[in-house]
Design an enzyme around this catalytic site. Structure first.
Site, PDB file in Angstrom:
ATOM      1  N   PHE A 193       0.833  -1.207   0.000  1.00  0.00           N
ATOM      2  CA  PHE A 193       0.000   0.000   0.000  1.00  0.00           C
ATOM      3  C   PHE A 193       0.867   1.256   0.000  1.00  0.00           C
ATOM      4  O   PHE A 193       0.560   2.228  -0.706  1.00  0.00           O
ATOM      5  CB  PHE A 193      -0.945  -0.014   1.198  1.00  0.00           C
ATOM      6  CG  PHE A 193      -2.211  -0.772   0.956  1.00  0.00           C
ATOM      7  CD1 PHE A 193      -3.366  -0.136   0.566  1.00  0.00           C
ATOM      8  CD2 PHE A 193      -2.245  -2.154   1.097  1.00  0.00           C
ATOM      9  CE1 PHE A 193      -4.542  -0.840   0.315  1.00  0.00           C
ATOM     10  CE2 PHE A 193      -3.408  -2.871   0.865  1.00  0.00           C
ATOM     11  CZ  PHE A 193      -4.560  -2.216   0.473  1.00  0.00           C
ATOM     12  N   ALA A 224       2.203   1.758  -3.477  1.00  0.00           N
ATOM     13  CA  ALA A 224       1.176   2.207  -4.410  1.00  0.00           C
ATOM     14  C   ALA A 224       0.739   3.636  -4.139  1.00  0.00           C
ATOM     15  O   ALA A 224       0.425   4.387  -5.064  1.00  0.00           O
ATOM     16  CB  ALA A 224      -0.028   1.269  -4.338  1.00  0.00           C
ATOM     17  N   GLU A 225       0.709   4.022  -2.873  1.00  0.00           N
ATOM     18  CA  GLU A 225       0.166   5.328  -2.506  1.00  0.00           C
ATOM     19  C   GLU A 225       1.155   6.468  -2.704  1.00  0.00           C
ATOM     20  O   GLU A 225       0.817   7.507  -3.269  1.00  0.00           O
ATOM     21  CB  GLU A 225      -0.310   5.300  -1.049  1.00  0.00           C
ATOM     22  CG  GLU A 225      -1.548   4.459  -0.810  1.00  0.00           C
ATOM     23  CD  GLU A 225      -2.800   5.071  -1.428  1.00  0.00           C
ATOM     24  OE1 GLU A 225      -2.763   6.249  -1.798  1.00  0.00           O
ATOM     25  OE2 GLU A 225      -3.806   4.359  -1.546  1.00  0.00           O
ATOM     26  N   SER A 226       2.356   6.324  -2.210  1.00  0.00           N
ATOM     27  CA  SER A 226       3.282   7.466  -2.175  1.00  0.00           C
ATOM     28  C   SER A 226       4.663   7.177  -2.717  1.00  0.00           C
ATOM     29  O   SER A 226       5.477   8.098  -2.801  1.00  0.00           O
ATOM     30  CB  SER A 226       3.425   7.953  -0.731  1.00  0.00           C
ATOM     31  OG  SER A 226       4.081   6.960   0.056  1.00  0.00           O
ATOM     32  N   TYR A 282      -5.188   0.146  -9.470  1.00  0.00           N
ATOM     33  CA  TYR A 282      -4.720   0.178  -8.092  1.00  0.00           C
ATOM     34  C   TYR A 282      -4.863  -1.198  -7.444  1.00  0.00           C
ATOM     35  O   TYR A 282      -3.938  -1.687  -6.786  1.00  0.00           O
ATOM     36  CB  TYR A 282      -5.519   1.225  -7.318  1.00  0.00           C
ATOM     37  CG  TYR A 282      -5.131   1.390  -5.872  1.00  0.00           C
ATOM     38  CD1 TYR A 282      -4.106   2.246  -5.511  1.00  0.00           C
ATOM     39  CD2 TYR A 282      -5.806   0.703  -4.860  1.00  0.00           C
ATOM     40  CE1 TYR A 282      -3.748   2.419  -4.181  1.00  0.00           C
ATOM     41  CE2 TYR A 282      -5.455   0.863  -3.537  1.00  0.00           C
ATOM     42  CZ  TYR A 282      -4.427   1.722  -3.200  1.00  0.00           C
ATOM     43  OH  TYR A 282      -4.077   1.880  -1.880  1.00  0.00           O
TER      44      TYR A 282
END
Length: 663
Positions: free
Chosen positions: A500, A503-505, A611
């Site tokens: 996560f 994928a996020e930052s 995502y």
């Protein structure tokens, strides 16, 4: 004082070239601190102190930034020689581009066209391009610029008002200028730029303005205008307006629009390409609004017209209806340029397998299984093969590191990053790495990640260069203690938390999305406050949400909530984390369980669909990176349960086993 200062600065510029031969491994700690002090002095207006420090930093990689900091706010007072000296001295820095653009705008405002032309370089900004054409026309009136003006004219969006003089010149000198006006009106109508259409129609004669007004009315009320249409003349403008009305009406009622189109097509002499364009719009609209007839709609288009948008619509329709036979036929065509090739190949293999062509399907699976990608892993699961997880040998040797740091832009990016000027560091890094060959990109990425901990930039340039085999650099493991603690506290796998965060930052702790999401786990402020209250942290500020310890604690707590809500289903929890739990409940099947791999492909939001695939793929990669047994993706893809009639999710299926290879 300013004139004397600028003259002094001009001499400094003329007498100094950035030393690219500085020892790449040199520790610039002292100079870095002096650079920060010089910037602070300049900001405070202490020019004497600024000059004293700047004179000591002539061979420091960031010396051009001191000159730029002084010069940029004073462009109106500087001479052409002073600015030209800077541009000529530092051609290999991102500062050159910014200063040049700012100065060109000043020169244009002062109508100094000869100087403008001397320092103009090709630009993408329409404003500067129009200024350039103005400069050409002002210094030598000629029709040689007409083709350049035409390229700026024929766009479906408004252009800067500074373009009006050259547009007036185009319409005065170009033959058939009214055709150019209609061409642009057509582009603007397609783009929905109605204000531009109204503005352009004023350039038409009164009789032609009537057609423009009718076109606008057709755009806003297609059903009404089509119902009363009585224009008998078959001419280009009537055909354009009717075609536009049909494509607009199709978004409201594709079936009715199709029937109206059949009558119009018989009455007016449309070209083959015009017919294909309208019917493609009808098909896509029909497929989007009528899921049960989507297959029939999408079969109406010939293969040569199947672009990426149509191919994806066909894929979704075939999967939603389990029409494997038609999908086999549709996927005989090569994927369009913008269609995801691995996705296309995987679902062709699945369709072949479902229709009995097992040997051909397995050959496709074997080819796909060599890819380190979601679809590669899914193909490997179909064959019961291990995943393609290969890491290149070390790319960061001392020799390669020295060579890459000998490049001035790379060295500047490093110094800006270490000095804390992150925005400027990113700009310099993008400039530095855009033109590097693949091997140097590998080295630069490894340098940024392993020496500086600048993971998001390393990940970005490897992805941009499609160097997907650099798994160690693309999937780093920073914040290990924090990840381990937070994962344990919320009964999560560390590999999932890493997936996560990646994928996020991409591990940029200060990341802020355009929507306002913050930090490593990209939490929306409202979500962060809600989760903080739920786990008993209390009120928190935006600055606190950006702190890695708080951000990961809140992000993992929220992820745990999503997993609990969706019965531990990682794909559904990932979709909820990205798009919200309410939407995921809406996306659940209505009547019966659905294989998860189909459900993922049918997620209507492109961003969320990608995502979810990435979360599954990244989690597997991180299990490998952390030395754990890699669980097949199939074990995480339990069937998606239907929702009850009242919209509440029904979290049990008759069979909760994930979709695996069918024998």
């Amino acid at each position: 004082m300013i004139v004397r200062a600028l003259s002094t600065l001009s001499l400094l510029i003329a007498g100094m070239l950035l030393s690219g031969s500085s020892a790449s491994g040199q520790d610039f700690h002292v100079q870095r601190q002096q650079f920060i002090q010089a910037r602070e002095a300049l900001r405070a207006g202490d020019l004497d102190y600024f000059y004293r420090i700047a004179n000591q930093l002539k061979h420091y990689p960031l010396y051009p930034y001191l000159q730029y900091d002084y010069l940029a706010p004073r462009l109106n007072q500087a001479t052409a020689r002073e600015i030209g000296d800077f541009l000529d001295t530092y051609p290999d820095t991102v500062l050159n581009k910014g200063l040049r653009i700012a100065w060109l705008k000043i020169l244009a405002g002062q109508e100094q066209w000869h100087t403008f032309l001397k320092y103009y370089t090709p630009q993408t900004d329409p404003l500067l391009r129009c200024y350039h054409l103005q400069a050409k026309l002002s210094t030598r009136s000629s029709t040689e610029v007409l083709h350049e003006v035409k390229a700026l004219w024929l766009v479906g969006k408004p252009q800067p008002k500074e373009c009006d003089p050259v547009f007036d010149y185009l319409l005065l000198k170009a033959p058939q200028s009214e055709d150019l006006i209609w061409q642009r009106i057509g582009l603007a109508m397609t783009a929905g730029e109605l204000g531009l259409v109204r503005q352009l129609s004023k350039r038409l004669d009164p009789a032609a303005q009537r057609w423009a007004a009718l076109w606008l009315e057709m755009h806003e009320h297609p059903a009404t205008v089509l119902a009363r249409w009585q224009e008998p003349n078959d001419q280009p403008i009537t055909r354009e307006i009717l075609a536009h009305g049909i494509t607009r009406l199709a978004k409201q009622d594709a079936g009715y629009a199709y029937n109206r189109w059949l009558a119009i097509k018989r009455r007016y002499q449309y070209t083959g390409s015009a017919i294909a364009r309208v019917e493609r719009a009808l098909v896509l609209a029909g497929a989007a609004h009528d899921r049960h007839r989507a297959i029939q709609w999408l079969d109406k288009i010939d293969a040569p017209m199947a672009d990426a948008e149509l191919q994806h619509a066909r894929l979704r329709a075939a999967l939603a209806n389990r029409d494997w036979t038609r999908l086999v036929r549709w996927t005989e065509q090569e994927p369009a340029t913008d269609m995801e090739e691995l996705c296309w190949r995987y679902w062709r293999a699945r369709a072949l397998e479902e229709t009995g062509a097992r040997e051909i399907a397995q050959a496709l699976y074997r080819s796909l299984a060599n890819e380190s990608d979601y679809y590669g892993f899914m193909a490997a699961d179909r064959l019961g093969l291990p995943y393609a997880l290969k890491q290149n040998g070390p790319v960061l040797t001392a020799q390669k590191e020295a060579a890459i740091l000998a490049l001035p832009p790379i060295l500047r990016a490093r110094e800006l990053y270490l000095a804390g000027y992150l925005a400027e560091a990113r700009a310099e890094w993008e400039y530095a790495t855009t033109q590097l060959p693949p091997q140097q990109i590998r080295t630069a990425a490894a340098l940024a990640a392993k020496r500086w901990g600048w993971h998001d930039r390393a990940i970005r340039i490897l992805g941009r260069a499609k160097l997907y085999d650099e798994l160690e650099v693309r999937f780093p493991t920073p914040f290990q203690n924090l990840v381990s603690y937070s994962a344990q506290a919320h009964y999560l796998e560390p590999a999932t938390v890493y997936g996560f965060m990646r994928a996020e930052s991409a591990f940029n702790a200060q990341a802020r999305s355009p929507a306002g999401a913050l930090g490593l786990m990209q939490l929306m402020p409202a979500t962060a406050r809600y989760t903080a209250a739920k786990i008993g942290i209390g009120p928190i500020s935006t600055a606190e949400v950006l702190q890695p310890e708080i951000n990961v604690k809140l992000g993992t707590a929220y992820l745990r909530q999503m997993l609990d809500k969706f019965d531990g289903h990682l794909a559904m929890a990932a979709a909820a984390y990205n798009a919200g739990p309410g939407r995921v409940t809406q996306w659940q099947p209505s009547l019966q369980c659905m294989p998860a791999e189909l459900w993922i492909e049918l997620i209507p939001f492109t961003e969320t669909r990608k995502y979810v695939r990435n979360i599954l793929f990244y989690t597997a990669i991180y299990q490998w990176r952390m030395g754990q047994r890699v669980k097949p993706l199939a074990t995480r893809l339990a069937a998606i349960a239907p929702k009850l009639d009242n919209g509440v999710a029904h979290l049990s299926c008759i069979s909760r086993h994930p979709l695996v290879r069918a024998d």
